[in-house]
Design a protein around this motif. Sequence first.
Motif, PDB file in Angstrom:
ATOM      1  N   SER A 108       6.759 -11.346  -6.188  1.00 12.12           N
ATOM      2  CA  SER A 108       6.321 -11.951  -7.450  1.00 12.12           C
ATOM      3  C   SER A 108       5.336 -13.090  -7.212  1.00 12.12           C
ATOM      4  O   SER A 108       4.477 -13.366  -8.050  1.00 12.12           O
ATOM      5  CB  SER A 108       7.536 -12.467  -8.230  1.00 12.12           C
ATOM      6  N   LEU A 109       5.455 -13.752  -6.059  1.00  5.43           N
ATOM      7  CA  LEU A 109       4.534 -14.837  -5.722  1.00  5.43           C
ATOM      8  C   LEU A 109       3.215 -14.314  -5.174  1.00  5.43           C
ATOM      9  O   LEU A 109       2.152 -14.891  -5.415  1.00  5.43           O
ATOM     10  CB  LEU A 109       5.179 -15.773  -4.694  1.00  5.43           C
ATOM     11  N   ASN A 110       3.295 -13.226  -4.420  1.00  4.39           N
ATOM     12  CA  ASN A 110       2.106 -12.645  -3.787  1.00  4.39           C
ATOM     13  C   ASN A 110       2.081 -11.139  -4.039  1.00  4.39           C
ATOM     14  O   ASN A 110       2.823 -10.394  -3.393  1.00  4.39           O
ATOM     15  CB  ASN A 110       2.109 -12.930  -2.288  1.00  4.39           C
ATOM     16  N   PRO A 111       1.251 -10.673  -4.968  1.00  2.16           N
ATOM     17  CA  PRO A 111       1.216  -9.238  -5.287  1.00  2.16           C
ATOM     18  C   PRO A 111       0.903  -8.344  -4.089  1.00  2.16           C
ATOM     19  O   PRO A 111       1.220  -7.160  -4.103  1.00  2.16           O
ATOM     20  CB  PRO A 111       0.104  -9.139  -6.338  1.00  2.16           C
ATOM     21  N   SER A 112       0.298  -8.908  -3.046  1.00  2.00           N
ATOM     22  CA  SER A 112      -0.003  -8.106  -1.862  1.00  2.00           C
ATOM     23  C   SER A 112       1.243  -7.653  -1.127  1.00  2.00           C
ATOM     24  O   SER A 112       1.184  -6.762  -0.285  1.00  2.00           O
ATOM     25  CB  SER A 112      -0.898  -8.904  -0.901  1.00  2.00           C
ATOM     26  N   LEU A 113       2.398  -8.286  -1.427  1.00  2.00           N
ATOM     27  CA  LEU A 113       3.638  -7.970  -0.721  1.00  2.00           C
ATOM     28  C   LEU A 113       4.613  -7.173  -1.579  1.00  2.00           C
ATOM     29  O   LEU A 113       5.805  -7.130  -1.271  1.00  2.00           O
ATOM     30  CB  LEU A 113       4.306  -9.274  -0.245  1.00  2.00           C
ATOM     31  N   THR A 114       4.139  -6.555  -2.637  1.00  3.74           N
ATOM     32  CA  THR A 114       5.054  -5.831  -3.525  1.00  3.74           C
ATOM     33  C   THR A 114       5.715  -4.647  -2.826  1.00  3.74           C
ATOM     34  O   THR A 114       6.816  -4.238  -3.202  1.00  3.74           O
ATOM     35  CB  THR A 114       4.311  -5.328  -4.775  1.00  3.74           C
ATOM     36  N   ALA A 115       5.039  -4.072  -1.831  1.00  5.95           N
ATOM     37  CA  ALA A 115       5.627  -2.931  -1.119  1.00  5.95           C
ATOM     38  C   ALA A 115       6.763  -3.348  -0.197  1.00  5.95           C
ATOM     39  O   ALA A 115       7.533  -2.488   0.271  1.00  5.95           O
ATOM     40  CB  ALA A 115       4.559  -2.202  -0.314  1.00  5.95           C
ATOM     41  N   ALA A 116       6.903  -4.643   0.059  1.00  3.62           N
ATOM     42  CA  ALA A 116       7.934  -5.104   1.000  1.00  3.62           C
ATOM     43  C   ALA A 116       9.334  -4.796   0.492  1.00  3.62           C
ATOM     44  O   ALA A 116      10.216  -4.407   1.270  1.00  3.62           O
ATOM     45  CB  ALA A 116       7.771  -6.605   1.245  1.00  3.62           C
ATOM     46  N   THR A 117       9.574  -4.959  -0.793  1.00  7.29           N
ATOM     47  CA  THR A 117      10.911  -4.713  -1.349  1.00  7.29           C
ATOM     48  C   THR A 117      11.320  -3.259  -1.163  1.00  7.29           C
ATOM     49  O   THR A 117      12.430  -2.959  -0.714  1.00  7.29           O
ATOM     50  CB  THR A 117      10.941  -5.079  -2.844  1.00  7.29           C
ATOM     51  N   ASP A 128      -3.023  -4.332   1.553  1.00  8.94           N
ATOM     52  CA  ASP A 128      -1.834  -4.847   0.873  1.00  8.94           C
ATOM     53  C   ASP A 128      -0.604  -4.014   1.209  1.00  8.94           C
ATOM     54  O   ASP A 128       0.477  -4.562   1.478  1.00  8.94           O
ATOM     55  CB  ASP A 128      -2.050  -4.863  -0.643  1.00  8.94           C
ATOM     56  N   TYR A 129      -0.747  -2.709   1.178  1.00  5.97           N
ATOM     57  CA  TYR A 129       0.409  -1.838   1.405  1.00  5.97           C
ATOM     58  C   TYR A 129       0.903  -1.947   2.835  1.00  5.97           C
ATOM     59  O   TYR A 129       2.121  -1.961   3.084  1.00  5.97           O
ATOM     60  CB  TYR A 129       0.046  -0.389   1.082  1.00  5.97           C
ATOM     61  N   MET A 130      -0.009  -2.047   3.787  1.00  2.00           N
ATOM     62  CA  MET A 130       0.413  -2.193   5.185  1.00  2.00           C
ATOM     63  C   MET A 130       1.082  -3.537   5.416  1.00  2.00           C
ATOM     64  O   MET A 130       2.097  -3.619   6.132  1.00  2.00           O
ATOM     65  CB  MET A 130      -0.796  -2.040   6.107  1.00  2.00           C
ATOM     66  N   LEU A 131       0.552  -4.609   4.837  1.00  2.00           N
ATOM     67  CA  LEU A 131       1.188  -5.924   4.986  1.00  2.00           C
ATOM     68  C   LEU A 131       2.600  -5.913   4.406  1.00  2.00           C
ATOM     69  O   LEU A 131       3.551  -6.405   5.028  1.00  2.00           O
ATOM     70  CB  LEU A 131       0.346  -6.995   4.295  1.00  2.00           C
ATOM     71  N   GLY A 132       2.728  -5.370   3.197  1.00  2.00           N
ATOM     72  CA  GLY A 132       4.046  -5.297   2.578  1.00  2.00           C
ATOM     73  C   GLY A 132       5.006  -4.440   3.365  1.00  2.00           C
ATOM     74  O   GLY A 132       6.187  -4.788   3.525  1.00  2.00           O
ATOM     75  N   THR A 133       4.517  -3.326   3.884  1.00  2.00           N
ATOM     76  CA  THR A 133       5.385  -2.421   4.645  1.00  2.00           C
ATOM     77  C   THR A 133       5.870  -3.063   5.940  1.00  2.00           C
ATOM     78  O   THR A 133       7.058  -3.000   6.273  1.00  2.00           O
ATOM     79  CB  THR A 133       4.628  -1.114   4.954  1.00  2.00           C
ATOM     80  N   ILE A 134       4.944  -3.664   6.661  1.00  2.00           N
ATOM     81  CA  ILE A 134       5.330  -4.287   7.931  1.00  2.00           C
ATOM     82  C   ILE A 134       6.319  -5.427   7.687  1.00  2.00           C
ATOM     83  O   ILE A 134       7.354  -5.536   8.359  1.00  2.00           O
ATOM     84  CB  ILE A 134       4.075  -4.803   8.666  1.00  2.00           C
ATOM     85  N   GLY A 135       6.023  -6.286   6.705  1.00  2.00           N
ATOM     86  CA  GLY A 135       6.937  -7.392   6.407  1.00  2.00           C
ATOM     87  C   GLY A 135       8.304  -6.908   5.954  1.00  2.00           C
ATOM     88  O   GLY A 135       9.335  -7.399   6.414  1.00  2.00           O
ATOM     89  N   GLY A 136       8.330  -5.935   5.039  1.00  2.00           N
ATOM     90  CA  GLY A 136       9.611  -5.408   4.558  1.00  2.00           C
ATOM     91  C   GLY A 136      10.397  -4.701   5.636  1.00  2.00           C
ATOM     92  O   GLY A 136      11.638  -4.817   5.705  1.00  2.00           O
ATOM     93  N   ALA A 137       9.692  -3.962   6.508  1.00  2.00           N
ATOM     94  CA  ALA A 137      10.381  -3.242   7.583  1.00  2.00           C
ATOM     95  C   ALA A 137      11.008  -4.211   8.579  1.00  2.00           C
ATOM     96  O   ALA A 137      12.157  -4.019   9.022  1.00  2.00           O
ATOM     97  CB  ALA A 137       9.402  -2.308   8.285  1.00  2.00           C
ATOM     98  N   ILE A 138      10.268  -5.243   8.940  1.00  2.00           N
ATOM     99  CA  ILE A 138      10.802  -6.224   9.893  1.00  2.00           C
ATOM    100  C   ILE A 138      11.999  -6.964   9.305  1.00  2.00           C
ATOM    101  O   ILE A 138      13.045  -7.108   9.947  1.00  2.00           O
ATOM    102  CB  ILE A 138       9.696  -7.213  10.318  1.00  2.00           C
ATOM    103  N   TYR A 139      11.869  -7.408   8.059  1.00  2.00           N
ATOM    104  CA  TYR A 139      12.949  -8.166   7.430  1.00  2.00           C
ATOM    105  C   TYR A 139      14.176  -7.286   7.200  1.00  2.00           C
ATOM    106  O   TYR A 139      15.308  -7.651   7.573  1.00  2.00           O
ATOM    107  CB  TYR A 139      12.464  -8.746   6.104  1.00  2.00           C
ATOM    108  N   GLY A 140      13.970  -6.106   6.580  1.00  2.00           N
ATOM    109  CA  GLY A 140      15.103  -5.219   6.313  1.00  2.00           C
ATOM    110  C   GLY A 140      15.759  -4.730   7.582  1.00  2.00           C
ATOM    111  O   GLY A 140      16.992  -4.660   7.680  1.00  2.00           O
ATOM    112  N   GLY A 141      14.944  -4.401   8.604  1.00  2.00           N
ATOM    113  CA  GLY A 141      15.504  -3.947   9.870  1.00  2.00           C
ATOM    114  C   GLY A 141      16.293  -5.034  10.573  1.00  2.00           C
ATOM    115  O   GLY A 141      17.359  -4.774  11.158  1.00  2.00           O
ATOM    116  N   ALA A 142      15.790  -6.278  10.532  1.00  2.00           N
ATOM    117  CA  ALA A 142      16.491  -7.391  11.177  1.00  2.00           C
ATOM    118  C   ALA A 142      17.856  -7.625  10.521  1.00  2.00           C
ATOM    119  O   ALA A 142      18.867  -7.824  11.209  1.00  2.00           O
ATOM    120  CB  ALA A 142      15.646  -8.654  11.102  1.00  2.00           C
TER     121      ALA A 142
END
Length: 385
Positions: free
Chosen positions: A111-120, A68-82
């Motif tokens: 909030s929709l997917n708890p696995s992505l909480t680290a993305a924010t 979960d933490y790796m998925l959230g981190t990768i998604g948040g890093a890509i989105y925030g970096g872009a």
Amino acid sequence: MVGFLKRVAHRLRSRRTQLALAIRVTVAAVVAYTIANALHLTLPLWAVLTSLIVTQMSVGRSLKATTDYMLGTIGGAIYGGALAVLIPHSSEAALLALLVLTVAPLAYLGSLNPSLTAATVTGVIVLLIPEMHHTSPLDSVIDRLIEVTVGASTGLAASFLVLPSRAHRQIRASAARVIELIAGAFSELLVGLTHGLDNEAPHRIQEGIGAAVTALHAMGQEAERERAARLSSGPDTGPLLRTILRLRHDVVMVGRECLVALPANVQARLDTPLSGVREAIDAHLRASAAALRSGANPPVIDPVQFALQGYAEEVASVRRDGLIRGLPGDVAERFFALGFSLEQMRQNIGDLDRCVAEWSTKPPAKAFSSESLPRTRSGVDSGSR
């Protein structure tokens, strides 16, 4: 002094799972910090924090936390970096607007997917760190991914190598504890038939069982995750957890039926057989919990069968004497429903014995049989008709 040391040793043994977790977390934090310093990472803090987050009580839980933490981190890093690269933000107002664009969508997804909480959190770090350290957004993304990878890898390795604890093993103690809670609640609730209970009593008596069952099912998911990854072996946790849940429902039904005490003349006839049922089921459930905890064979179910048979015969006698006809409708309904609940509980106790036998590490005992008495239509059944 000797007595004090023995008490300390006993306390440590009883908390060995928690002690092992403390050691794993400490090792993971130290190793993550050492590796982060050796790699000259910008913020070793995040490697250490990540190692703390992913190092959990069991290997199965650590796997889930890491994924979960790796998925959230990768998604948040890509989105925030872009966003940081594509949208100019030289002024403070532009940076605030970009912060809104970063946080709002990622928080909504979390909030929709708890696995992505680290993305924010990751998106905010990737956006703001370049402003503080005067680096490029791309470097911030790379640093963040490396830091989290180091921390996650270290924490996961510690979970596997440093006093590893399998959720499958923890199921025994947790399930036994829930069974003991169910036994205590059943025994206390059944007293209500002769003494009556206030409306809040069932909730008070059963307080904690629901939370314990929820935690047990979460642990079961961790255990099945370990089995799927071939990290542990043993019986399927599903039958045991479902049986415990059914026993929990039986206790809830008994609680509803015991709110109103039986009339004095019926109490006098049923007090002794009900006491026998209460003592037999309570003792059997506690013995089953002890057997599950130690890996022993299940206890013999005959005392429960005999106690319920004795209650059934007395119920039939009470009905023949017409003592039920004069009861108010709600009292009679509760009386008959109790018979159904006790019959359901008998069947579920038989299922529990089979589950305990599956989890036993010893050869099956010849004395064990949930069919040791003929399964005839008992007065427990007749009480429910």
